[in-house]
Motif scaffolding. Sequence first.
Motif, mmCIF file in Angstrom:
data_model
loop_
_atom_site.group_PDB
_atom_site.id
_atom_site.type_symbol
_atom_site.label_atom_id
_atom_site.label_comp_id
_atom_site.label_asym_id
_atom_site.label_seq_id
_atom_site.Cartn_x
_atom_site.Cartn_y
_atom_site.Cartn_z
ATOM 1 N N LYS A 129 1.719 14.613 44.061
ATOM 2 C CA LYS A 129 1.602 13.157 43.943
ATOM 3 C C LYS A 129 0.314 12.657 44.592
ATOM 4 O O LYS A 129 -0.261 11.654 44.144
ATOM 5 N N ARG A 130 -0.168 13.353 45.606
ATOM 6 C CA ARG A 130 -1.478 13.009 46.158
ATOM 7 C C ARG A 130 -2.570 13.154 45.087
ATOM 8 O O ARG A 130 -3.542 12.395 45.062
ATOM 9 N N LEU A 131 -2.414 14.156 44.224
ATOM 10 C CA LEU A 131 -3.397 14.359 43.150
ATOM 11 C C LEU A 131 -3.322 13.239 42.120
ATOM 12 O O LEU A 131 -4.345 12.833 41.548
ATOM 13 N N VAL A 132 -2.111 12.736 41.853
ATOM 14 C CA VAL A 132 -1.978 11.589 40.950
ATOM 15 C C VAL A 132 -2.685 10.375 41.564
ATOM 16 O O VAL A 132 -3.409 9.637 40.880
ATOM 17 N N ILE A 133 -2.491 10.184 42.861
ATOM 18 C CA ILE A 133 -3.182 9.098 43.562
ATOM 19 C C ILE A 133 -4.697 9.270 43.436
ATOM 20 O O ILE A 133 -5.442 8.303 43.269
ATOM 21 N N GLU A 140 6.769 22.199 38.682
ATOM 22 C CA GLU A 140 6.795 20.762 38.958
ATOM 23 C C GLU A 140 5.680 20.108 38.167
ATOM 24 O O GLU A 140 4.553 20.635 38.122
ATOM 25 N N LEU A 141 5.992 18.978 37.549
ATOM 26 C CA LEU A 141 5.001 18.247 36.761
ATOM 27 C C LEU A 141 5.101 16.761 37.068
ATOM 28 O O LEU A 141 6.177 16.249 37.395
ATOM 29 N N TYR A 142 3.956 16.089 36.955
ATOM 30 C CA TYR A 142 3.891 14.653 37.223
ATOM 31 C C TYR A 142 3.047 13.977 36.164
ATOM 32 O O TYR A 142 1.962 14.473 35.819
ATOM 33 N N GLN A 143 3.559 12.849 35.648
ATOM 34 C CA GLN A 143 2.880 12.119 34.592
ATOM 35 C C GLN A 143 2.786 10.645 34.981
ATOM 36 O O GLN A 143 3.800 9.970 35.177
ATOM 37 N N ALA A 144 1.552 10.152 35.098
ATOM 38 C CA ALA A 144 1.340 8.743 35.405
ATOM 39 C C ALA A 144 1.695 7.893 34.189
ATOM 40 O O ALA A 144 1.615 8.350 33.041
ATOM 41 N N TYR A 145 2.116 6.649 34.473
ATOM 42 C CA TYR A 145 2.466 5.685 33.422
ATOM 43 C C TYR A 145 3.628 6.187 32.564
ATOM 44 O O TYR A 145 3.672 5.965 31.348
ATOM 45 N N ASP A 194 -3.942 12.191 36.174
ATOM 46 C CA ASP A 194 -2.773 11.507 35.623
ATOM 47 C C ASP A 194 -1.655 12.438 35.175
ATOM 48 O O ASP A 194 -0.490 12.026 35.119
ATOM 49 N N ARG A 195 -2.013 13.681 34.817
ATOM 50 C CA ARG A 195 -0.995 14.635 34.372
ATOM 51 C C ARG A 195 -1.280 15.987 35.017
ATOM 52 O O ARG A 195 -2.288 16.628 34.698
ATOM 53 N N VAL A 196 -0.419 16.395 35.927
ATOM 54 C CA VAL A 196 -0.623 17.662 36.635
ATOM 55 C C VAL A 196 0.675 18.463 36.644
ATOM 56 O O VAL A 196 1.776 17.908 36.544
ATOM 57 N N LEU A 205 -0.038 6.812 49.754
ATOM 58 C CA LEU A 205 0.604 5.810 48.902
ATOM 59 C C LEU A 205 0.004 4.426 49.125
ATOM 60 O O LEU A 205 -0.063 3.603 48.202
ATOM 61 N N GLU A 206 -0.420 4.168 50.347
ATOM 62 C CA GLU A 206 -0.984 2.856 50.666
ATOM 63 C C GLU A 206 -2.307 2.603 49.952
ATOM 64 O O GLU A 206 -2.762 1.454 49.872
ATOM 65 N N TYR A 207 -2.925 3.650 49.430
ATOM 66 C CA TYR A 207 -4.125 3.481 48.608
ATOM 67 C C TYR A 207 -3.758 3.169 47.149
ATOM 68 O O TYR A 207 -4.638 2.866 46.345
ATOM 69 N N GLY A 208 -2.479 3.264 46.842
ATOM 70 C CA GLY A 208 -2.007 2.921 45.506
ATOM 71 C C GLY A 208 -1.780 4.124 44.625
ATOM 72 O O GLY A 208 -2.667 4.951 44.451
ATOM 73 N N MET A 209 -0.554 4.241 44.097
ATOM 74 C CA MET A 209 -0.228 5.273 43.107
ATOM 75 C C MET A 209 0.296 4.585 41.862
ATOM 76 O O MET A 209 1.165 3.704 41.947
ATOM 77 N N PRO A 210 -0.220 4.939 40.681
ATOM 78 C CA PRO A 210 0.277 4.291 39.462
ATOM 79 C C PRO A 210 1.740 4.632 39.242
ATOM 80 O O PRO A 210 2.259 5.609 39.804
ATOM 81 N N PRO A 211 2.454 3.830 38.441
ATOM 82 C CA PRO A 211 3.835 4.198 38.102
ATOM 83 C C PRO A 211 3.844 5.606 37.510
ATOM 84 O O PRO A 211 3.087 5.903 36.586
ATOM 85 N N THR A 212 4.684 6.447 38.069
ATOM 86 C CA THR A 212 4.648 7.875 37.747
ATOM 87 C C THR A 212 6.066 8.423 37.666
ATOM 88 O O THR A 212 6.963 7.943 38.358
ATOM 89 N N ALA A 213 6.257 9.429 36.849
ATOM 90 C CA ALA A 213 7.521 10.158 36.801
ATOM 91 C C ALA A 213 7.240 11.633 37.003
ATOM 92 O O ALA A 213 6.208 12.150 36.551
ATOM 93 N N GLY A 214 8.137 12.301 37.719
ATOM 94 C CA GLY A 214 7.941 13.720 37.999
ATOM 95 C C GLY A 214 9.217 14.515 37.784
ATOM 96 O O GLY A 214 10.325 13.973 37.850
ATOM 97 N N ALA A 215 9.053 15.811 37.525
ATOM 98 C CA ALA A 215 10.212 16.678 37.269
ATOM 99 C C ALA A 215 9.974 18.059 37.859
ATOM 100 O O ALA A 215 8.831 18.524 37.948
ATOM 101 N N GLY A 216 11.055 18.685 38.267
ATOM 102 C CA GLY A 216 11.011 20.072 38.725
ATOM 103 C C GLY A 216 12.026 20.887 37.960
ATOM 104 O O GLY A 216 13.180 20.455 37.788
ATOM 105 N N ILE A 217 11.615 22.048 37.469
ATOM 106 C CA ILE A 217 12.507 22.945 36.723
ATOM 107 C C ILE A 217 12.571 24.275 37.451
ATOM 108 O O ILE A 217 11.535 24.859 37.791
ATOM 109 N N GLY A 218 13.773 24.761 37.697
ATOM 110 C CA GLY A 218 13.948 26.090 38.279
ATOM 111 C C GLY A 218 13.724 27.143 37.207
ATOM 112 O O GLY A 218 14.561 27.323 36.318
#
Length: 487
Positions: free
Chosen positions: A234-238, A268-273, A242-244, A449-462
């Motif tokens: 999530k630091r990378l999204v910040i 684990e994956l994270y997608q902004a917006y 946008d997609r990691v 987070l105080e620098y601002g993170m866009p609305p994001t959704a994340g998922a983890g798969i075993g």
Amino acid sequence: MMENELIDQRKHKIEELKRLGIDPYANYFKTSHCASGILSSYVKVSDEQLKTIDTEFSIAGRVIAIRDFGKSKFIHILDGSGKIQAYIRKDIVGIEGLEFIKEFVDIGDFVGIVGNLFRTKTGELTLNVKDLRLISKAINPLPEKWHGLRDVEIRYRKRYLDLISNSEVKDVFLKRTKIIKAIRTFLDNKDFIEVETPVLHPIAGGAAARPFKTHHNALDMDLFLRIAPELYLKRLVIGGFDRVYEIGRTFRNEGISTQHNPEFTMLELYQAYATYEDLMNLLEELICFVAETVFNKNQFEYQGLKMDFSRPWKRIGIIESLIDAFGEEVLRHDEILFSKADSFGIEYKGVRGKAIVELFEHTKGKDIVDPAFVYGFPTDISPLSRKNDENPEITDRFELFMAGREIANAFSELNDPIDQRERFAKQLEIKARGGDEYQEIDEDFISALEYGMPPTAGAGIGIDRLVMLLTDSSSIRDVIFFPQLRT
């Protein structure tokens, strides 16, 4: 003959080979083909056509069978691709060649062979050996009746023997590799970027789990093996990615069972917006892509349960399910909820959300067979998830269930730093009650987070659990090369 005698005999052969000027561990044999490649390429070629092929095939592998007919021998060679038969005749390799094989080549040894291809009277494609070289002498004999090693303790502790003797085991791990490759292909095609984040963390964060602790001597500081890569991703999204995604080992100092190993592989994956509902669609598409790409089907059987991956997958609300099962009163009054949890032997440490989720899993969750998204997780056990706009008691979070077990966890990310700090603080209350699954306060992450993170959704798969389901493996130890075992 006892095993120790066989070992002594093989050691003697090594010394004798050295005395004859033959290196028992040669490093000069080059291959031109593999076993499966030869068999697949020539399986439909007629006997007459085979006679006209003057190609010399050079392959190497482990000797897994020897049949002696006096003036000739049949041996089976196992290489990385499969098994092939070779035929050795005295009139081709000479008496010295045949005697050398009889004297020095044992089951388990690696040999290199050169020869032409023919088909035996029984219809088996076979290499007619012109030259055979011993390239690696095995000292330890393969286990008795190694064709189908079944001793679970030996299989897990000596996985190399398991892979030699059980072709179906090797096939599971080959499929595991293909599953991970398909996941990468899917995400890369969706413009996700694969990244790497630290394994050593100053704070055990990103999940509620008991960590492994270590010490860095040069920095003179305690560190933790990561329980999740979430907060770094999530630091990378910040930071503007946008997609990691990351596929890597994760460590949790918890119990060992058929579904749990102290170190395991997670995606684990994270997608902004994006929202958690977007990720329901993404994971559905991802897993169906893997199923079609690797297995060419969407119907699977796991331990007798038939699973249908046909889309769309069901959405099941936790709160609605419990009300349907026990009535509204079970969620209105903690004493009723906790009493019901006690009746199922659930440990919840006074945490309302944990009692709710565990009660769902013990009643409704275990009956979910086809893939389904279970949503509406309580806020008090979801410290990194965004609160639901209509009901702040739950979060926009889901878990993917198949065959009665959790495979993935995902949510709309909490990007409000003030709310995040309050959530972390409430986790300390869980710790104070004796709970061993809580989220530590990560001041650096809150600062990010105080620098601002866009609305994001994340998922983890075993990954391990997903491989278990797709390959019908009953234990997580069957899909991890070297599972953790007691010494």
